[in-house]
Design a protein around this motif. Sequence first.
Motif, PDB file in Angstrom:
ATOM      1  N   UNK A 189       0.832  -1.195   0.000  1.00 61.31           N
ATOM      2  CA  UNK A 189       0.000   0.000   0.000  1.00 61.31           C
ATOM      3  C   UNK A 189       0.868   1.246   0.000  1.00 61.31           C
ATOM      4  N   UNK A 190       0.362   2.291  -0.648  1.00 60.33           N
ATOM      5  CA  UNK A 190       1.057   3.576  -0.660  1.00 60.33           C
ATOM      6  C   UNK A 190       0.780   4.301   0.656  1.00 60.33           C
ATOM      7  N   UNK A 191       0.852   5.608   0.646  1.00 59.13           N
ATOM      8  CA  UNK A 191       0.634   6.361   1.876  1.00 59.13           C
ATOM      9  C   UNK A 191      -0.847   6.403   2.236  1.00 59.13           C
ATOM     10  N   UNK A 192      -1.152   6.965   3.401  1.00 60.54           N
ATOM     11  CA  UNK A 192      -2.526   6.986   3.909  1.00 60.54           C
ATOM     12  C   UNK A 192      -3.465   7.722   2.957  1.00 60.54           C
ATOM     13  N   UNK A 193      -2.981   8.807   2.346  1.00 61.68           N
ATOM     14  CA  UNK A 193      -3.827   9.581   1.428  1.00 61.68           C
ATOM     15  C   UNK A 193      -4.291   8.726   0.254  1.00 61.68           C
ATOM     16  N   UNK A 194      -3.378   7.920  -0.306  1.00 62.19           N
ATOM     17  CA  UNK A 194      -3.732   7.051  -1.438  1.00 62.19           C
ATOM     18  C   UNK A 194      -4.729   5.982  -1.006  1.00 62.19           C
ATOM     19  N   UNK A 195      -4.537   5.439   0.196  1.00 60.00           N
ATOM     20  CA  UNK A 195      -5.449   4.417   0.712  1.00 60.00           C
ATOM     21  C   UNK A 195      -6.838   5.003   0.915  1.00 60.00           C
ATOM     22  N   UNK A 196      -6.894   6.195   1.504  1.00 60.90           N
ATOM     23  CA  UNK A 196      -8.186   6.841   1.751  1.00 60.90           C
ATOM     24  C   UNK A 196      -8.904   7.177   0.447  1.00 60.90           C
ATOM     25  N   UNK A 197      -8.147   7.608  -0.568  1.00 62.07           N
ATOM     26  CA  UNK A 197      -8.774   7.925  -1.855  1.00 62.07           C
ATOM     27  C   UNK A 197      -9.371   6.666  -2.484  1.00 62.07           C
ATOM     28  N   UNK A 198      -8.586   5.584  -2.473  1.00 61.22           N
ATOM     29  CA  UNK A 198      -9.061   4.334  -3.084  1.00 61.22           C
ATOM     30  C   UNK A 198     -10.311   3.816  -2.385  1.00 61.22           C
ATOM     31  N   UNK A 199     -10.280   3.784  -1.054  1.00 62.21           N
ATOM     32  CA  UNK A 199     -11.428   3.243  -0.318  1.00 62.21           C
ATOM     33  C   UNK A 199     -12.630   4.181  -0.368  1.00 62.21           C
ATOM     34  N   UNK A 200     -12.379   5.489  -0.453  1.00 57.31           N
ATOM     35  CA  UNK A 200     -13.488   6.439  -0.577  1.00 57.31           C
ATOM     36  C   UNK A 200     -14.183   6.273  -1.925  1.00 57.31           C
ATOM     37  N   UNK A 201     -13.392   6.129  -2.988  1.00 61.32           N
ATOM     38  CA  UNK A 201     -13.981   5.897  -4.316  1.00 61.32           C
ATOM     39  C   UNK A 201     -14.838   4.635  -4.312  1.00 61.32           C
ATOM     40  N   UNK A 202     -14.340   3.592  -3.633  1.00 64.65           N
ATOM     41  CA  UNK A 202     -15.099   2.340  -3.542  1.00 64.65           C
ATOM     42  C   UNK A 202     -16.395   2.550  -2.767  1.00 64.65           C
ATOM     43  N   UNK A 203     -16.314   3.291  -1.676  1.00 65.97           N
ATOM     44  CA  UNK A 203     -17.510   3.575  -0.867  1.00 65.97           C
ATOM     45  C   UNK A 203     -18.567   4.313  -1.679  1.00 65.97           C
ATOM     46  N   UNK A 204     -18.151   5.312  -2.410  1.00 66.28           N
ATOM     47  CA  UNK A 204     -19.098   6.097  -3.208  1.00 66.28           C
ATOM     48  C   UNK A 204     -19.799   5.214  -4.238  1.00 66.28           C
ATOM     49  N   UNK A 258     -17.138  -3.538  -1.073  1.00 61.02           N
ATOM     50  CA  UNK A 258     -16.919  -3.061   0.289  1.00 61.02           C
ATOM     51  C   UNK A 258     -15.998  -3.996   1.068  1.00 61.02           C
ATOM     52  N   UNK A 259     -16.099  -5.284   0.786  1.00 65.96           N
ATOM     53  CA  UNK A 259     -15.244  -6.244   1.477  1.00 65.96           C
ATOM     54  C   UNK A 259     -13.773  -6.000   1.138  1.00 65.96           C
ATOM     55  N   UNK A 260     -13.498  -5.666  -0.121  1.00 65.62           N
ATOM     56  CA  UNK A 260     -12.122  -5.382  -0.520  1.00 65.62           C
ATOM     57  C   UNK A 260     -11.610  -4.119   0.178  1.00 65.62           C
ATOM     58  N   UNK A 261     -12.469  -3.104   0.241  1.00 61.02           N
ATOM     59  CA  UNK A 261     -12.077  -1.869   0.921  1.00 61.02           C
ATOM     60  C   UNK A 261     -11.882  -2.113   2.416  1.00 61.02           C
TER      61      UNK A 261
END
Length: 364
Positions: free
Chosen positions: A74-89, A118-121
């Motif tokens: 995984x990259x930094x926290x910002x990249x993780x949050x962006x990826x999981x936020x996109x998945x959530x949306x 959601x399970x992946x996120x």
Amino acid sequence: MNTTVTALAKARLIVPLLGIIFLFVIINYALSEVVILKDGNKYIGKITDEGDTLRIATPDGEMTVKKDRIKAIYKDAAAILKETTDTLVEAKSLIDGANKIDDPKERNASLDKSLEMLNKAQNICMDVVDVFAGEDGKAIGNQLKDINSTMKQARSLKVMDKELPPPKEDKKSVSRTPEPSQPDSSEVDKSESEPRSADPEKIEAAKEVYNLGVEALKDKKYENARDLFLKSISYYEDYAEAYAKLGDAYTALKEEELGYENYRKFLEITDRSVSLSDELAKLREEVVKKTEKFKPIEDKINNLARETVAKLMDLGKKCLDEEDYILAEDIFSLVLKIEKDNKEAQENLEKAREKLEKEQDNEK
């Protein structure tokens, strides 16, 4: 069941779900990435690709890890949050759309797709929630709460009055191989481990997909076989023979840890059987022999399970204190899967569920 099997059973429930394991480095490191190993260990540092291995420059020195031992990077926290936020949306959009679908099968299909996303996120957040500190750690923790809440919403919207049989097209799409001939009688699954409450239609679907997997395994199409056995188990989660064959597929793919986990599950299920057919008893003997080489790690796994349960309990209590009853319910349920007789976890689980019921009543 021997103690090695029991201990590995505990570990298997933990590593993919929360990753609260032996963490070697829990600090922020400039321009770093988080490397998660399949055994649950985690490293944070600057990585360099060196062919079959990765070199990780951590604050405590450099180390080299073979790529086949790596679960995720995984990259930094910002990249993780962006990826999981996109998945959530996207998942929330699917859930909103499913709410407008009248056909039960189509509705559930849309909700299942959202749950898969959601399970992946969720897995990503669980992998790194204990890695980042400060605001980054808090943000990922809040993201995990939002994901869990959304998953609960999706599950609540599924049509559950009568379980729907798996769609016919699923059985066709899981394999690109031609329809196989009837497997040998020694390969055909038996019914000793079938629970009385299991859905007959789902069991039948599981058998058909299992037989496809057996054929793929014979043809040395190991990735295809793995996917088919996983699909079979998704229809019928106590399918003993499917776990044994899945173990063979993973072993052939050089993923021996995953192979052993599935052999362990096979042994766990057959241990509950009152009697075994000759074929299943023979298969059990073979699986026991395959697991012998894992005995030396017994103490390590036992210690891992005990430490993990302690950390899960602390996390669950914190969730109760913060009134995050949804996550608390999930955590204490997980502890009880590892330690069925954990009275404190049972009491806290009941407390979390009571609080959730009160919240639901107040919303009405």
